[in-house]
Design an enzyme around this catalytic site. Structure first.
Site, PDB file in Angstrom:
ATOM      1  N   LEU A 103      62.525  19.653   6.147  1.00 11.34           N
ATOM      2  CA  LEU A 103      62.871  21.038   6.449  1.00 11.34           C
ATOM      3  C   LEU A 103      62.017  21.414   7.649  1.00 11.34           C
ATOM      4  O   LEU A 103      60.888  20.937   7.774  1.00 11.34           O
ATOM      5  CB  LEU A 103      62.538  21.954   5.268  1.00 11.34           C
ATOM      6  CG  LEU A 103      63.408  21.821   4.015  1.00 11.34           C
ATOM      7  CD1 LEU A 103      62.924  22.766   2.921  1.00 11.34           C
ATOM      8  CD2 LEU A 103      64.876  22.099   4.330  1.00 11.34           C
ATOM      9  N   ASP A 104      62.547  22.265   8.527  1.00 12.70           N
ATOM     10  CA  ASP A 104      61.765  22.698   9.685  1.00 12.70           C
ATOM     11  C   ASP A 104      60.499  23.423   9.222  1.00 12.70           C
ATOM     12  O   ASP A 104      60.459  23.942   8.102  1.00 12.70           O
ATOM     13  CB  ASP A 104      62.584  23.665  10.553  1.00 12.70           C
ATOM     14  CG  ASP A 104      63.816  22.994  11.132  1.00 12.70           C
ATOM     15  OD1 ASP A 104      63.818  21.759  11.254  1.00 12.70           O
ATOM     16  OD2 ASP A 104      64.765  23.728  11.462  1.00 12.70           O
ATOM     17  N   LYS A 105      59.561  23.509  10.128  1.00 12.72           N
ATOM     18  CA  LYS A 105      58.294  24.182   9.797  1.00 12.72           C
ATOM     19  C   LYS A 105      58.529  25.614   9.295  1.00 12.72           C
ATOM     20  O   LYS A 105      57.859  26.086   8.384  1.00 12.72           O
ATOM     21  CB  LYS A 105      57.422  24.181  11.060  1.00 12.72           C
ATOM     22  CG  LYS A 105      56.023  24.672  10.876  1.00 12.72           C
ATOM     23  CD  LYS A 105      55.244  24.436  12.152  1.00 12.72           C
ATOM     24  CE  LYS A 105      54.026  25.316  12.207  1.00 12.72           C
ATOM     25  NZ  LYS A 105      53.332  25.220  13.500  1.00 12.72           N
TER      26      LYS A 105
END
Ligand code: URA
Length: 244
Positions: A103-105
């Site tokens: 998952l993106d930051k």
């Protein structure tokens, strides 16, 4: 075969040194016999180990569901940022789990972590089409034309044509919308780039389901728990590993 001290330390019974002392005291039994050498070689899947009166529940794999918080990267190591693995308690970290996909930051929500490489691989392989459900806030109105574009497969900035995706509009206004998006794949920044390709921007993204598993709403962001047996069974079934 593995060393007794390594097996016990991985199961949270202490450091190798602490285990060496415990073993020397004669409180560890393997298959009914006291073992005094902490380097004793065992097959942890077959033998019965006792530490004092306690029977050791051996397990090789760990399966965790995390509600990933904002600002933390989905990696085991990073030079700059805090990682999801850094949020784990020592008793879980010793299993060296890694995130299932990324998952993106700035994306929050359901992230699985496991050291079961086979299951991990299948869950992220395009071949198994494991569905991921996202809740997103978009900076503009979202309409039927976006639903149709997602359904027929939007083309991303790099020319990749996405598999058909389901877009559900929860509410839509000129100043912003809330939607659910179901994907069968997991390309880099996929939801954000899909909306970019229809001229819109994702301002908040939360994964709410991964295959058959829903995010446990009782988990605060940044916390996690082990999967239940029923959840693990469902997940393995989804990945075509039901008989294992
Ligand atoms: N799509 C994105 O754009 N980001 C994520 O983290 C997951 C899916």
């Amino acid at each position: 075969m593995e060393r007794l001290d390594k097996v016990l330390s991985n199961l949270g019974y202490g450091s190798r040194k602490e285990i060496k002392n415990m073993v020397k005291k004669g409180i560890v039994k393997v298959d009914g016999k006291v073992v005094k050498d902490s380097g004793f070689s065992i097959d942890p899947e077959k033998c019965e180990i006792y530490v004092g009166e306690e029977k050791v529940a051996y397990r090789k794999f760990i399966y965790l569901m995390m509600n990933k918080p904002d600002g933390v990267v989905s990696a085991t190591f990073d030079n700059y940022d805090e990682t999801v693995v850094g949020l784990l308690e020592a008793e879980h970290a010793v299993f060296e789990p890694f995130p299932v996909g990324r998952l993106d930051k700035d994306t929050v929500g359901l992230l699985l972590l496991t050291n079961d490489g086979d299951l991990n691989h299948r869950l992220i392989s395009p071949k198994w089409h494991v569905e991921k459900l996202y809740f997103a806030r978009i900076n503009k109105a979202v309409d039927e034309s976006d639903i149709a574009a997602f359904e027929s497969g939007v083309v991303l900035d790099d020319g990749y044509k996405c598999l058909p995706a389901k877009l559900q509009i929860l509410n839509s206004k000129e100043e912003g919308s809330e939607v659910l998006v179901t994907l069968q794949e997991g390309k880099f920044h996929q939801v954000k780039r899909m909306f970019q390709s229809v001229g819109k921007e994702v301002v908040y993204l939360r994964r709410v389901a991964f295959g058959p598993l829903k995010l446990d709403e009782t988990l605060e962001e940044g916390t996690y728990r082990e999967l239940t047996e029923a959840e693990l069974k469902l997940l393995k079934k989804e990945a075509g590993l039901e008989d294992q």
